[in-house]
Design an enzyme around this catalytic site. Structure first.
Site, PDB file in Angstrom:
ATOM      1  N   ASN A  11      22.249 -47.040-104.008  1.00 26.08           N
ATOM      2  CA  ASN A  11      21.952 -46.276-102.647  1.00 26.08           C
ATOM      3  C   ASN A  11      20.956 -45.099-103.021  1.00 26.08           C
ATOM      4  O   ASN A  11      21.605 -44.310-103.839  1.00 26.08           O
ATOM      5  CB  ASN A  11      23.290 -46.153-101.862  1.00 26.08           C
ATOM      6  CG  ASN A  11      22.699 -45.442-100.733  1.00 26.08           C
ATOM      7  OD1 ASN A  11      21.992 -44.562-100.687  1.00 26.08           O
ATOM      8  ND2 ASN A  11      23.499 -45.880 -99.747  1.00 26.08           N
ATOM      9  N   ARG A  49      19.133 -43.788 -91.100  1.00 22.93           N
ATOM     10  CA  ARG A  49      20.187 -43.059 -89.972  1.00 22.93           C
ATOM     11  C   ARG A  49      19.130 -42.736 -88.906  1.00 22.93           C
ATOM     12  O   ARG A  49      17.981 -42.627 -88.981  1.00 22.93           O
ATOM     13  CB  ARG A  49      20.632 -41.983 -90.446  1.00 22.93           C
ATOM     14  CG  ARG A  49      21.801 -42.185 -91.654  1.00 22.93           C
ATOM     15  CD  ARG A  49      22.630 -40.886 -91.914  1.00 22.93           C
ATOM     16  NE  ARG A  49      23.618 -40.837 -90.702  1.00 22.93           N
ATOM     17  CZ  ARG A  49      24.683 -40.995 -90.844  1.00 22.93           C
ATOM     18  NH1 ARG A  49      25.282 -41.536 -91.948  1.00 22.93           N
ATOM     19  NH2 ARG A  49      25.534 -40.885 -89.836  1.00 22.93           N
ATOM     20  N   GLU A  74      20.773 -50.501 -94.549  1.00 25.77           N
ATOM     21  CA  GLU A  74      21.849 -50.122 -93.765  1.00 25.77           C
ATOM     22  C   GLU A  74      21.484 -49.662 -92.659  1.00 25.77           C
ATOM     23  O   GLU A  74      20.472 -48.650 -92.621  1.00 25.77           O
ATOM     24  CB  GLU A  74      22.967 -49.225 -94.400  1.00 25.77           C
ATOM     25  CG  GLU A  74      23.382 -49.709 -95.924  1.00 25.77           C
ATOM     26  CD  GLU A  74      24.228 -48.529 -96.537  1.00 25.77           C
ATOM     27  OE1 GLU A  74      24.613 -49.066 -97.589  1.00 25.77           O
ATOM     28  OE2 GLU A  74      24.163 -47.472 -96.095  1.00 25.77           O
ATOM     29  N   GLU A 155      31.177 -56.197 -96.121  1.00 23.29           N
ATOM     30  CA  GLU A 155      31.315 -55.008 -97.031  1.00 23.29           C
ATOM     31  C   GLU A 155      32.324 -54.237 -96.765  1.00 23.29           C
ATOM     32  O   GLU A 155      32.518 -53.714 -95.702  1.00 23.29           O
ATOM     33  CB  GLU A 155      29.858 -54.299 -97.077  1.00 23.29           C
ATOM     34  CG  GLU A 155      30.120 -53.172 -98.070  1.00 23.29           C
ATOM     35  CD  GLU A 155      28.649 -52.345 -98.471  1.00 23.29           C
ATOM     36  OE1 GLU A 155      27.653 -52.669 -98.531  1.00 23.29           O
ATOM     37  OE2 GLU A 155      29.134 -51.263 -98.969  1.00 23.29           O
TER      38      GLU A 155
END
Ligand code: PXP
Length: 247
Positions: A11, A49, A74, A155
């Site tokens: 990440n 985000r 994500e 996950e």
């Protein structure tokens, strides 16, 4: 890759955090992605985000365009993020709960509470052959719900385990057992099992040894270690620790 090996998704959010804090154009997450590949990382994970506090849209387009390693994006379950997934076509998406005021993702997605919303989010995404992962707590009811709505992957959130472990609170052993049982349960249902959040070169040996786990997504600890040993070195050490956990 051998069947029993675990993939490491690195990440790279916090490379972007460091850039954004000064409003510069360095350090470049794309450069980080190239080093991840060079160091033997298996994938790139990034969390776009809603407030764009680290990775931004342009980073995602560049990552996708250059296609350095498989991209696991994500995101929160919002219309905007669904549009982005359908436009960018990452290899996988991982749906996470998101709160503006949180420092990092707290807790897993409540799949049971949002079956209809999640179904309508993932249906067009799956049609585009994007793999869908749900970031959840190690809880059988959440796993059943994930299976029920057609997720490919779960996950498992390791944040609680890692916090306890780093604080030397012995109850981490119980949480570790819960994660292990959840991984076995999910794999039996035919779900691919990943895990992540808060993992370090110390705690990874407990999670890495769970045979059902096929991928770990790790960011903060790797970027932190890279301050002292460089990104390549930090990834290589993490890979080595994961490998040792399996033997
Ligand atoms: N997996 C998920 C779903 C996450 O939201 C995060 C944090 O963005 C991670 C893994 C990586 O966590 P950490 O940065 O603590 O390694």
């Amino acid at each position: 890759m051998r069947k029993d090996e675990i993939r490491l998704g690195v990440n790279i959010d916090h490379v972007a955090t460091l850039r954004n804090v000064r409003g510069t154009n360095y350090p470049d997450p794309l450069m980080a992605a190239n080093i991840v590949k060079e160091a033997g990382g298996d994938g790139i994970t990034a969390h776009l985000r809603e407030d764009r506090r680290h990775i931004v849209d342009q980073d995602i387009s560049r990552l996708r365009h250059q296609n350095i390693l498989p991209l696991n994006l994500e995101m929160a379950v919002t219309d905007e993020m669904q549009r982005i997934a359908l436009d960018i076509l990452p290899n996988a998406i991982c749906l996470v709960p998101e709160k503006r005021e949180e420092r990092t993702t707290e807790g897993g997605l409540d799949v049971r509470k949002n079956i209809a919303g999640l179904r309508s989010f993932i249906e067009p995404v799956k049609q585009k052959k994007i793999r869908v992962s749900l970031f959840i707590e190690p809880n059988k009811k959440q796993i059943d719900a994930a299976k029920n709505i057609g997720a490919d992957i779960i996950e498992l959130h390791t944040g609680n385990f890692c916090d306890l472990y780093e604080k030397n609170d012995k109850s981490y052993m119980e949480v570790n057992k819960t994660i292990e049982e959840a991984a076995k349960y999910a794999a039996k249902l035919g779900l691919e099992v990943h895990a992540g959040h808060g993992l370090t070169t110390r705690s990874v040996r407990y999670i890495g040894k769970i045979p059902e786990i096929k991928e770990l997504n790790i960011g903060h600890a790797i970027v932190s270690d890279s301050i002292f040993m460089g990104l390549k070195g930090a990834i290589q050490i993490m890979k080595q620790k994961i490998k040792e956990s399996r033997s």
